[in-house]
Design a protein around this motif. Sequence first.
Motif: not given
Length: 348
Positions: A40-42, A49-53, A86-93
């Motif tokens: 939904y966000l995407r 996302r664009r606001l904060l990046l 975009g919106y990765p489904i996972y990220s370690g960091s």
Amino acid sequence: MKDQLTLQLLDTHAGGDVSRIVTGGVDPLPGDTVRQKMEYLRDDADGLRRLLLEEPYGAPEMSVDLIVPASDPRAEIGYIIMEVMGYPIYSGSNTICTATALLESGLIAKREGLQSFMLESPAGLVHIDARVENGRVEAITCGGLPSYIDTYRASIHVPSLGDVTYSVAYSGGFYALVDARELGFHLTRDEEADLARCAGAIVEAIQTRRGFSHYALGDVGPLPFLHFMGPEERVADDYYRSRSATYVHPGVICRSTTGTGTSARLALMHHEGRIRPGDRLETVSLRESGFVGEFLGVDTLGERGHDVVRNTITGKAHILARSETVVNCDDPMVSCAGLHHILSSRSL
């Protein structure tokens, strides 16, 4: 009288990569699962996302993690990851930063010693082991996404570079893996701009030639990541160390080596028969920060019988700031399109 839109943030970093944890100010999102809320966000509210990046609030080198309710009763909390690509489904960091922020803010009760809990990412449940010493979170170990090699030592012609040899791993996103030495790099900080230009050219060449499909998830979009691999030093019988750098398209060299980049390296080392269950790889960034990946074992999955590596990633995050950010929609540098329907407001 007017409405003021505000967001509650915890800024964190792991290995130098800043993750902005959004803990309040966003209305409940539609969707039965964290994955559906992410979609939904995407599709309908990418303005957050664009606001904060983007300027004036952020920079593309940052990431954003939105705290949402978990749909799986085994998970304490859910989170959605947002990056420049975009919106990765996972990220370690991002997982390390989110878990640390939840503990340090009290959203998950912190206990001295080793404590375990589950979070829910768009990729599903993530097991977390947190080590707390003297009341501070000193390390987070999170389950890396099952990782495998899709393409091994292919060659592509890159106009500005010539022929480049690369492999492709999936570890939460598709990664091109290249030997830094073959491209003339020593992986030092003064090479950062050149690394970004080189990686951008390789990623664009690969994207133009072909796409990639996950054995279970199908099409997950064009290849967004490239990981520069330095020489591996064997520090102990079960411990390796390697300088590394991860690129996110377009244009970003991560300050850390990234958790998914480290998982991709473990998949390649297994594919080449150079690692055993229980072995660990420490990846070291341009800024001398590092993550430690541990190879746990292999499962054979999918119709094509992919050898999928089970792994964990360990790192440490730090809290940088706690803040309430005011969203100034009358600022000519700020676009509030797609924001009002997801941001809580209060009358002034």
